[in-house]
Design a protein around this motif. Structure first.
Motif, PDB file in Angstrom:
ATOM      1  N   SER A   1       0.828  -1.200   0.000  1.00  0.00           N
ATOM      2  CA  SER A   1       0.000   0.000   0.000  1.00  0.00           C
ATOM      3  C   SER A   1       0.866   1.255   0.000  1.00  0.00           C
ATOM      4  N   HIS A   2       2.098   1.100   0.451  1.00  0.00           N
ATOM      5  CA  HIS A   2       3.070   2.196   0.364  1.00  0.00           C
ATOM      6  C   HIS A   2       4.460   1.581   0.254  1.00  0.00           C
ATOM      7  N   PHE A   3       5.290   2.124  -0.645  1.00  0.00           N
ATOM      8  CA  PHE A   3       6.662   1.652  -0.828  1.00  0.00           C
ATOM      9  C   PHE A   3       7.559   2.871  -1.028  1.00  0.00           C
ATOM     10  N   GLU A   4       8.512   3.061  -0.134  1.00  0.00           N
ATOM     11  CA  GLU A   4       9.416   4.202  -0.241  1.00  0.00           C
ATOM     12  C   GLU A   4      10.472   3.911  -1.312  1.00  0.00           C
ATOM     13  N   PRO A   5      10.532   4.687  -2.361  1.00  0.00           N
ATOM     14  CA  PRO A   5      11.463   4.397  -3.453  1.00  0.00           C
ATOM     15  C   PRO A   5      12.924   4.596  -3.093  1.00  0.00           C
ATOM     16  N   THR A   6      13.200   5.384  -2.059  1.00  0.00           N
ATOM     17  CA  THR A   6      14.581   5.618  -1.638  1.00  0.00           C
ATOM     18  C   THR A   6      14.944   4.668  -0.511  1.00  0.00           C
ATOM     19  N   ALA A   7      16.032   3.921  -0.693  1.00  0.00           N
ATOM     20  CA  ALA A   7      16.454   2.958   0.324  1.00  0.00           C
ATOM     21  C   ALA A   7      16.947   3.685   1.570  1.00  0.00           C
ATOM     22  N   PHE A   8      16.689   3.097   2.746  1.00  0.00           N
ATOM     23  CA  PHE A   8      17.198   3.688   3.979  1.00  0.00           C
ATOM     24  C   PHE A   8      18.454   2.983   4.473  1.00  0.00           C
ATOM     25  N   ALA A   9      18.829   1.877   3.818  1.00  0.00           N
ATOM     26  CA  ALA A   9      20.073   1.173   4.161  1.00  0.00           C
ATOM     27  C   ALA A   9      20.577   0.482   2.913  1.00  0.00           C
ATOM     28  N   ALA A  10      21.900   0.473   2.742  1.00  0.00           N
ATOM     29  CA  ALA A  10      22.508  -0.177   1.580  1.00  0.00           C
ATOM     30  C   ALA A  10      23.775  -0.881   2.018  1.00  0.00           C
ATOM     31  N   ALA A  11      24.019  -2.064   1.467  1.00  0.00           N
ATOM     32  CA  ALA A  11      25.214  -2.832   1.785  1.00  0.00           C
ATOM     33  C   ALA A  11      25.793  -3.407   0.498  1.00  0.00           C
ATOM     34  N   SER A  12      26.597  -4.458   0.619  1.00  0.00           N
ATOM     35  CA  SER A  12      27.331  -4.956  -0.540  1.00  0.00           C
ATOM     36  C   SER A  12      26.452  -5.714  -1.522  1.00  0.00           C
ATOM     37  N   LEU A  13      25.419  -6.414  -1.054  1.00  0.00           N
ATOM     38  CA  LEU A  13      24.627  -7.274  -1.933  1.00  0.00           C
ATOM     39  C   LEU A  13      23.235  -6.726  -2.219  1.00  0.00           C
ATOM     40  N   GLY A  14      22.755  -5.823  -1.393  1.00  0.00           N
ATOM     41  CA  GLY A  14      21.398  -5.329  -1.590  1.00  0.00           C
ATOM     42  C   GLY A  14      21.138  -4.088  -0.768  1.00  0.00           C
ATOM     43  N   GLN A  15      19.916  -3.570  -0.871  1.00  0.00           N
ATOM     44  CA  GLN A  15      19.521  -2.377  -0.136  1.00  0.00           C
ATOM     45  C   GLN A  15      18.124  -2.601   0.439  1.00  0.00           C
ATOM     46  N   VAL A  16      17.735  -1.760   1.411  1.00  0.00           N
ATOM     47  CA  VAL A  16      16.500  -1.985   2.164  1.00  0.00           C
ATOM     48  C   VAL A  16      15.598  -0.760   2.067  1.00  0.00           C
ATOM     49  N   HIS A  17      14.313  -1.035   1.793  1.00  0.00           N
ATOM     50  CA  HIS A  17      13.296   0.017   1.668  1.00  0.00           C
ATOM     51  C   HIS A  17      12.214  -0.186   2.741  1.00  0.00           C
ATOM     52  N   ARG A  18      11.667   0.906   3.219  1.00  0.00           N
ATOM     53  CA  ARG A  18      10.494   0.823   4.092  1.00  0.00           C
ATOM     54  C   ARG A  18       9.245   0.689   3.228  1.00  0.00           C
ATOM     55  N   ALA A  19       8.283  -0.084   3.733  1.00  0.00           N
ATOM     56  CA  ALA A  19       7.029  -0.258   3.006  1.00  0.00           C
ATOM     57  C   ALA A  19       5.922  -0.599   3.997  1.00  0.00           C
ATOM     58  N   VAL A  20       4.683  -0.592   3.500  1.00  0.00           N
ATOM     59  CA  VAL A  20       3.523  -0.948   4.321  1.00  0.00           C
ATOM     60  C   VAL A  20       2.705  -1.975   3.557  1.00  0.00           C
ATOM     61  N   LEU A  21       2.375  -3.078   4.221  1.00  0.00           N
ATOM     62  CA  LEU A  21       1.549  -4.116   3.608  1.00  0.00           C
ATOM     63  C   LEU A  21       0.099  -3.645   3.496  1.00  0.00           C
ATOM     64  N   PRO A  22      -0.686  -4.304   2.637  1.00  0.00           N
ATOM     65  CA  PRO A  22      -2.105  -3.926   2.532  1.00  0.00           C
ATOM     66  C   PRO A  22      -2.852  -4.002   3.853  1.00  0.00           C
ATOM     67  N   ASP A  23      -2.397  -4.849   4.791  1.00  0.00           N
ATOM     68  CA  ASP A  23      -3.084  -4.951   6.086  1.00  0.00           C
ATOM     69  C   ASP A  23      -2.582  -3.924   7.095  1.00  0.00           C
ATOM     70  N   GLY A  24      -1.668  -3.041   6.668  1.00  0.00           N
ATOM     71  CA  GLY A  24      -1.217  -1.954   7.524  1.00  0.00           C
ATOM     72  C   GLY A  24       0.078  -2.208   8.275  1.00  0.00           C
ATOM     73  N   ARG A  25       0.630  -3.413   8.172  1.00  0.00           N
ATOM     74  CA  ARG A  25       1.875  -3.701   8.886  1.00  0.00           C
ATOM     75  C   ARG A  25       3.071  -3.029   8.202  1.00  0.00           C
ATOM     76  N   ALA A  26       3.930  -2.418   9.014  1.00  0.00           N
ATOM     77  CA  ALA A  26       5.154  -1.805   8.492  1.00  0.00           C
ATOM     78  C   ALA A  26       6.206  -2.892   8.284  1.00  0.00           C
TER      79      ALA A  26
END
Length: 450
Positions: free
Chosen positions: A127-152
């Motif tokens: 239901s929401h996906f932040e396009p800018t990653a809040f953490a990045a490392a050697s193999l991947g990066q991490v984004h904040r998002a919200v599931l359709p049921d409201g869980r972060a």
């Protein structure tokens, strides 16, 4: 704001050129070192300082190349930096800077990963996906998002093409270490290099498979390490081989946490959980989280600790845990166990050849490993240990480094993973400045030797 990055250069020719240039630069740096006569007075303060500067220069050259390659090459740099017996200290110190040095991907590449994994853009799944990653490392990066049921949730997205570069990167690294390393850096022979790189390959194959990581994370969630250690829930419906979605934990990494000046009793509680939890996992559950660098541990406001990133874990067999516990209790016993007993423990752990005689072990290898064992077992020498005063990992001088190269067979998968975990834990607890009660841990070691 972080500038979005292009994907890593995955072409074999381009990556080979980067590695080849690094090898040439290492050779030129070593030639300059020798022409200056820096080794003419071996053992003198000037010679020691020159050698340390040379090691650091080589480390910077290798780190520069691995930073350009990114991905599995950068992760290999992190793993190599954790092995005190393999690379000289100056080289390891430079490679250790590789943690969290990968820039974020741009939005188009993130969408490409989701289309390949799910057949749709991330906005269709969340239901929401932040396009800018809040953490990045050697193999991947991490984004904040919200599931359709409201869980972060936190969504880890693997860099495109990373898995495809693994074999090429390790072949390049093996070639660099075998053709340059053992001549110029006093590294082990090619058999030992191949054994260590083979173990790194196994670890990396697991780390680029987020489905494997999700399975390991669910296992640790089902086998609690400590009441104060939290493992976030994996959201299977929103996870694939290159995307891992999990419950979002709200906490701080160790440096930011300590900057808030949390009370000593809270820091001690958190340090106790990490210390007891890792030893409980290893000695009773017989499995360890092998990547305890600061980016994978969150300190939560309620006094608990969040444990992240289960891409690199290791099952520990009873012979290994028994052998490790026996060696550590032999070393911390007063009076200390004799050389014959320590020799037997090293051979039982597969660290030395069965042909290594007691006399050579006592005369050459034991003095080389003494400072490492002192550092590793230091917390067990007191009923309460204050990690604010924990010593730094020892710098092994050139003669002792040469003894390690001659007499150690290289790390088993279990020892390599355990060393990586223990080193990470010691660094974390030192930064946290926690004081821990070691009596339960000492009891676990004693129980394991029975």
């Amino acid at each position: 704001m972080t500038t979005p990055a292009r994907p890593p250069r995955t072409g074999k020719l381009a990556r080979t050129a980067i590695a080849g240039l690094a090898s040439t630069r290492v050779g030129m740096a070593t030639l300059r070192h020798r022409l200056r006569g820096d080794d003419a007075q071996a053992g003198s303060p000037a010679a020691t300082a020159a050698r340390q500067a040379h090691e650091a220069e080589i480390g910077r050259i290798l780190m520069g190349a691995m930073g350009q390659l990114r991905g599995t090459a950068l992760k290999a740099a992190q793993v190599l930096s954790m092995d005190a017996d393999f690379l000289p200290a100056g080289v390891r110190a430079e490679l250790a800077r590789s943690t969290h040095q990968a820039p974020a991907l741009n939005r188009a590449l993130v969408g490409k990963v989701f289309r390949q994994a799910f057949g749709c853009e991330p906005e269709a799944l969340f239901s929401h996906f932040e396009p800018t990653a809040f953490a990045a490392a050697s193999l991947g990066q991490v984004h904040r998002a919200v599931l359709p049921d409201g869980r972060a949730v936190a969504v880890k997205v693997q860099y495109p093409g990373i898995a495809d570069t693994l074999e090429t990167d390790l072949t390049l690294l093996r070639g660099t270490l075998n053709t340059v390393g053992h001549r110029l850096l006093t590294l082990p022979d090619s058999t030992v290099v191949d054994r260590i790189l083979g173990e790194i390959r196994r670890q990396l194959l697991e780390e680029v498979d987020y489905e494997h990581e999700a399975e390991a994370q669910r296992w640790f969630a089902a086998h609690p390490l400590h009441a104060d250690i939290v493992v976030p829930e994996v959201i299977a419906s929103h996870s694939r081989r290159t995307v891992l979605t999990q419950a979002l934990l709200h906490g701080h990494h160790v440096q930011a946490w300590c900057a808030q000046q949390p009370p000593a009793d809270v820091r001690n509680r958190q340090g106790q959980a990490l210390f007891d939890g890792l030893l409980h996992a290893a000695l009773q559950l017989r499995r360890t989280h092998a990547d305890l660098h600061p980016g994978n541990v969150l300190f939560l406001p309620d006094g608990r600790v969040g444990l992240l990133d289960f891409g690199c874990t290791q099952v520990l067999g009873r012979p290994f845990t028994h052998g490790l516990a026996r060696l550590w209790t032999q070393w911390t016993a007063r009076p200390r166990a004799d050389a014959a007993a320590l020799h037997g423990s090293y051979q039982a752990l597969g660290l030395t050849s069965p042909s290594l005689g007691l006399d050579v072990f006592e005369r050459e290898l034991l003095p080389a490993v003494a400072s490492v064992l002192d550092w590793a077992t230091e917390p067990f020498t007191a009923a309460r240990f204050d990690f604010a005063g924990k010593s730094l990992p020892p710098r092994v001088d050139a003669p002792r480094q040469a003894a390690l190269v001659r007499h150690l067979q290289g790390m088993t998968a279990e020892m390599m993973s355990w060393d990586r975990a223990w080193l990470g834990l010691m660094h974390l607890l030192r930064q946290l400045g926690a004081e821990v009660d070691t009596r339960h841990a000492n009891a676990l070691l004693a129980q394991e030797t029975a």
